[in-house]
Write an enzyme that holds these catalytic residues in place. Structure first.
Site, PDB file in Angstrom:
ATOM      1  N   ASP A   1      35.400  -0.480 -43.930  1.00 57.98           N
ATOM      2  CA  ASP A   1      36.271   0.618 -44.723  1.00 57.98           C
ATOM      3  C   ASP A   1      36.607   0.081 -46.326  1.00 57.98           C
ATOM      4  O   ASP A   1      35.975  -1.020 -46.740  1.00 57.98           O
ATOM      5  CB  ASP A   1      38.347   0.035 -44.729  1.00 57.98           C
ATOM      6  CG  ASP A   1      38.364   0.707 -43.029  1.00 57.98           C
ATOM      7  OD1 ASP A   1      36.988  -0.125 -42.207  1.00 57.98           O
ATOM      8  OD2 ASP A   1      39.322   0.488 -42.449  1.00 57.98           O
TER       9      ASP A   1
ATOM     10  N   GLY B   1      44.140   5.040 -38.731  1.00 54.25           N
ATOM     11  CA  GLY B   1      44.038   5.533 -36.996  1.00 54.25           C
ATOM     12  C   GLY B   1      42.788   6.101 -36.475  1.00 54.25           C
ATOM     13  O   GLY B   1      41.921   6.485 -35.737  1.00 54.25           O
TER      14      GLY B   1
ATOM     15  N   ARG C   1      34.845  -4.476 -49.216  1.00 60.03           N
ATOM     16  CA  ARG C   1      34.472  -4.893 -47.563  1.00 60.03           C
ATOM     17  C   ARG C   1      33.049  -5.508 -47.488  1.00 60.03           C
ATOM     18  O   ARG C   1      32.520  -6.249 -46.556  1.00 60.03           O
ATOM     19  CB  ARG C   1      35.345  -4.364 -46.483  1.00 60.03           C
ATOM     20  CG  ARG C   1      35.798  -5.016 -45.098  1.00 60.03           C
ATOM     21  CD  ARG C   1      36.617  -3.980 -44.382  1.00 60.03           C
ATOM     22  NE  ARG C   1      36.484  -4.460 -43.272  1.00 60.03           N
ATOM     23  CZ  ARG C   1      37.744  -3.794 -42.357  1.00 60.03           C
ATOM     24  NH1 ARG C   1      38.922  -3.359 -42.466  1.00 60.03           N
ATOM     25  NH2 ARG C   1      37.571  -4.528 -41.272  1.00 60.03           N
TER      26      ARG C   1
ATOM     27  N   ARG D   1      52.550  -1.931 -46.948  1.00 56.79           N
ATOM     28  CA  ARG D   1      52.084  -1.924 -48.312  1.00 56.79           C
ATOM     29  C   ARG D   1      53.590  -2.222 -49.158  1.00 56.79           C
ATOM     30  O   ARG D   1      52.814  -2.518 -50.232  1.00 56.79           O
ATOM     31  CB  ARG D   1      50.938  -1.304 -48.186  1.00 56.79           C
ATOM     32  CG  ARG D   1      49.724  -1.314 -47.803  1.00 56.79           C
ATOM     33  CD  ARG D   1      49.270  -2.773 -47.188  1.00 56.79           C
ATOM     34  NE  ARG D   1      48.007  -2.805 -45.535  1.00 56.79           N
ATOM     35  CZ  ARG D   1      48.466  -3.746 -45.336  1.00 56.79           C
ATOM     36  NH1 ARG D   1      48.463  -4.569 -45.568  1.00 56.79           N
ATOM     37  NH2 ARG D   1      46.942  -3.615 -43.908  1.00 56.79           N
TER      38      ARG D   1
ATOM     39  N   ASN E   1      35.962   3.261 -42.396  1.00 56.39           N
ATOM     40  CA  ASN E   1      34.659   3.715 -41.512  1.00 56.39           C
ATOM     41  C   ASN E   1      34.793   4.863 -40.221  1.00 56.39           C
ATOM     42  O   ASN E   1      35.440   5.567 -40.163  1.00 56.39           O
ATOM     43  CB  ASN E   1      34.693   2.379 -40.851  1.00 56.39           C
ATOM     44  CG  ASN E   1      35.692   2.199 -39.184  1.00 56.39           C
ATOM     45  OD1 ASN E   1      37.122   1.452 -39.923  1.00 56.39           O
ATOM     46  ND2 ASN E   1      36.149   3.164 -38.712  1.00 56.39           N
TER      47      ASN E   1
ATOM     48  N   TRP F   1      44.190   4.694 -45.825  1.00 61.44           N
ATOM     49  CA  TRP F   1      45.813   3.311 -45.562  1.00 61.44           C
ATOM     50  C   TRP F   1      45.769   2.661 -46.454  1.00 61.44           C
ATOM     51  O   TRP F   1      46.716   2.050 -46.511  1.00 61.44           O
ATOM     52  CB  TRP F   1      45.744   2.643 -44.410  1.00 61.44           C
ATOM     53  CG  TRP F   1      43.557   2.116 -44.143  1.00 61.44           C
ATOM     54  CD1 TRP F   1      42.973   2.791 -43.720  1.00 61.44           C
ATOM     55  CD2 TRP F   1      44.190   0.640 -44.244  1.00 61.44           C
ATOM     56  NE1 TRP F   1      42.050   1.342 -43.484  1.00 61.44           N
ATOM     57  CE2 TRP F   1      42.360   0.145 -44.272  1.00 61.44           C
ATOM     58  CE3 TRP F   1      44.879  -0.538 -44.854  1.00 61.44           C
ATOM     59  CZ2 TRP F   1      42.289  -1.361 -44.605  1.00 61.44           C
ATOM     60  CZ3 TRP F   1      44.379  -1.544 -45.198  1.00 61.44           C
ATOM     61  CH2 TRP F   1      43.249  -1.943 -44.760  1.00 61.44           C
TER      62      TRP F   1
ATOM     63  N   ASP G   1      32.042  -1.241 -39.362  1.00 61.74           N
ATOM     64  CA  ASP G   1      33.529  -1.538 -39.517  1.00 61.74           C
ATOM     65  C   ASP G   1      34.429  -1.410 -40.772  1.00 61.74           C
ATOM     66  O   ASP G   1      35.270  -2.790 -41.391  1.00 61.74           O
ATOM     67  CB  ASP G   1      34.454  -2.226 -38.330  1.00 61.74           C
ATOM     68  CG  ASP G   1      36.228  -1.915 -38.505  1.00 61.74           C
ATOM     69  OD1 ASP G   1      36.609  -0.989 -39.207  1.00 61.74           O
ATOM     70  OD2 ASP G   1      37.120  -3.149 -38.361  1.00 61.74           O
TER      71      ASP G   1
END
Length: 532
Positions: free
Chosen positions: A293, A189, A318, A129, A248, A230, A291
């Protein structure tokens, strides 16, 4: 097609010159005051400033003259990796990255100043990023979970510290957040049952100052792991609070071993940057099994909300919901969907969506909106204070989610199959959550972030590889140009020598756009019709 050929011809011409005249420029340091109130000739942090609004006060490029925008330069990274980093700009030098690589480039000409390469074979190379800067030092995270400090003048390595253990399944891809002498870095991860965390390093020595754990240690009964960190957070200097979104829970699609709320995964949290202590947390998806996040940018806005002055935090999450919180205490002010959602029974008294158990993944499948990619993702939104519009690259979509008992309760623990999705730039009225306008950007979605300016422009991209300039008031296209690949990053803008530049990344090329000198000299008098 003619426009695309012309653009690429210009790119080829500019690229021939970008390696001629390599030189060393003196890089000035970045101080905290500059991060809070950047000068027009800088973009010193991932979001531009601490607020995450990605809004610029620059006004040279306007809705009336944007049709004259042309290519100033293009820089080819010669990498197969797409540019997902948001450049930072300090003292006329742009710094940007892909995994294992950093470039320092003259922001006026696109000439390379130095290139740093740090090959890694472990961890995820899904993207990087960007870099962060403190005084004369750059900070960069690597796929194998290291935090590197470099000399900004020449790219030489200063020190190398470990963020996480890559052997356990962690990786790192984010641009660190600098607050005072704290370099705050997070981890990814979620392919394994690992707890997410943030770690703060001393900006001078690299010593670990504190660690905040989002979830319980692996193996804790009836508890989730996950909550990866992240994406880059935001900071309020007045409250001295850092705001961060978490990922998540794990196992990802099987929630049977983690009943109830999965704190603090899929949450927005406020931390004291000096101690790492949690001040408050808000669960965006209290029991996520899709999932979704909640790492999307926590955007900080001060203003009236329903007639009362508020210090607000806004997130287009999300999971398909738009949230407005009081950032002093984490209390909900507004929760509303900004696209199709079918996974919640309603909103509870605290402003949190109530998960519908019938929409959890099952062996025979469940139709869910949005899909696993979410209503938005890592691409940055923007907040325009003049219109009160929160503008986001949204992704209306549907997917079928499956539970697979054979996958057990580890890692992904299921499967999903996307059915349909499209990209739409949406302008959300933060007072009501109503969508004031929308602009479609292609099937599947674009991946581009959003930048707004005081002159009334919104810059973004579409799925066909065009950079777009939209009218912030109504979303209509004012200008576009083909780049050859979709954008996977967010535009920035700055002014040098009296000229405003807009910088975008597409594929492996960084582009800089500017008005021709004669148009700049004539102000608004020389106008070309807007692109159709």
């Amino acid at each position: 097609m003619k426009l695309l050929k012309l653009t690429m011809a210009l790119v080829a011409g500019v690229l021939l010159s970008h390696t001629a005249g390599l030189r060393t420029l003196a890089a000035q340091g970045v101080e905290p005051a500059q991060m809070q109130h950047p000068s027009p000739d800088s973009w010193p942090t991932y979001h531009g400033d601490y607020s995450g609004r990605r809004h610029s006060p620059l006004t040279q490029i306007t809705p009336r003259n944007v049709g004259n925008l042309g290519l100033a330069w293009a820089f080819q990274t010669n990498q197969t990796q797409q540019i997902k980093s948001s450049p930072i700009l300090v003292d006329g030098i742009l710094y940007f990255s892909v995994p294992d690589n950093i470039w320092a480039v003259d922001a006026r000409s696109g000439h390379i100043i130095w290139h740093f390469n740090h090959p890694t074979t472990e961890g995820s190379h899904i993207g990087n990023r960007g870099v962060a800067m403190y005084k004369d030092w750059l900070y960069f995270t690597t796929p194998d979970d290291h935090l590197l400090s470099l000399n900004a003048k020449d790219g030489t390595l200063r020190w190398d510290k470990v963020i996480a253990n890559v052997k356990q399944g962690y990786w790192a891809s984010m641009s660190p957040l600098i607050v005072g002498n704290h370099v705050i870095a997070g981890v990814g991860g979620d392919f394994d049952n690992l707890p997410g965390y943030l770690r703060s390093f001393d900006a001078e020595t690299g010593a670990v100052q504190w660690q905040w754990d989002a979830t319980a240690p692996s193996g804790t009964p009836n508890s989730s792991t996950g909550g990866m960190t992240w994406m880059t957070g935001t900071y309020d200097p007045e409250l001295n609070l850092v705001y961060w979104g978490t990922g998540n829970p794990t196992p990802v699609l099987n929630g049977s071993t983690r009943p109830g709320d999965d704190k603090w995964s899929c949450s927005i949290v406020a931390l004291n940057p000096d101690t790492g202590k949690l001040v408050w947390g808000f669960s965006v998806s209290p029991h996520d099994t899709h999932d979704w996040d909640a790492v999307e940018a926590p955007v900080l806005v001060d203003g009236d909300f329903h007639g009362r002055p508020r210090k607000m935090l806004m997130q287009s999450s999300r999971n398909g919901y738009f949230f407005v919180l009081d950032r002093t205490n984490g209390k909900s002010l507004l929760t509303v969907p900004y696209g199709p959602t079918n996974w919640a029974l309603g909103i509870d008294k605290d402003g949190r969506p109530i998960p519908d158990p019938r929409k959890e993944p099952q062996p025979d499948g469940r139709l869910i909106a949005p899909d696993e990619g979410g209503m938005t993702n890592y691409r940055s939104p923007s907040f325009d204070p003049k219109t009160g519009l929160f503008i986001v690259d949204a992704h209306p979509s549907y997917s079928i989610y499956f539970a697979k008992p054979a996958d057990g309760t580890y890692g992904w623990a299921g499967a999903d199959y996307g059915l349909w999705g499209k990209g739409v730039i949406e302008a959300i009225d933060f007072q009501s959550g109503k969508i004031r306008w929308s602009h479609e950007v292609g099937q599947g979605g674009s991946g581009a972030g959003v930048l707004t300016t005081d002159s009334g422009l919104t810059f973004t991209g579409d799925s066909a590889g065009n950079i777009l300039a939209l009218d912030t008031s109504d979303g209509k296209t004012l200008w576009h140009s083909g780049t050859g690949a979709p954008m996977q990053t967010s535009p920035i803008t700055y002014e040098l020598d009296g000229r405003q530049y807009v910088v975008t990344g597409s594929g492996g090329v960084m582009f800089a756009w500017v008005l021709p000198r004669e148009v700049h000299a004539l102000g608004h008098n020389k106008i070309r019709p807007a692109a159709k």
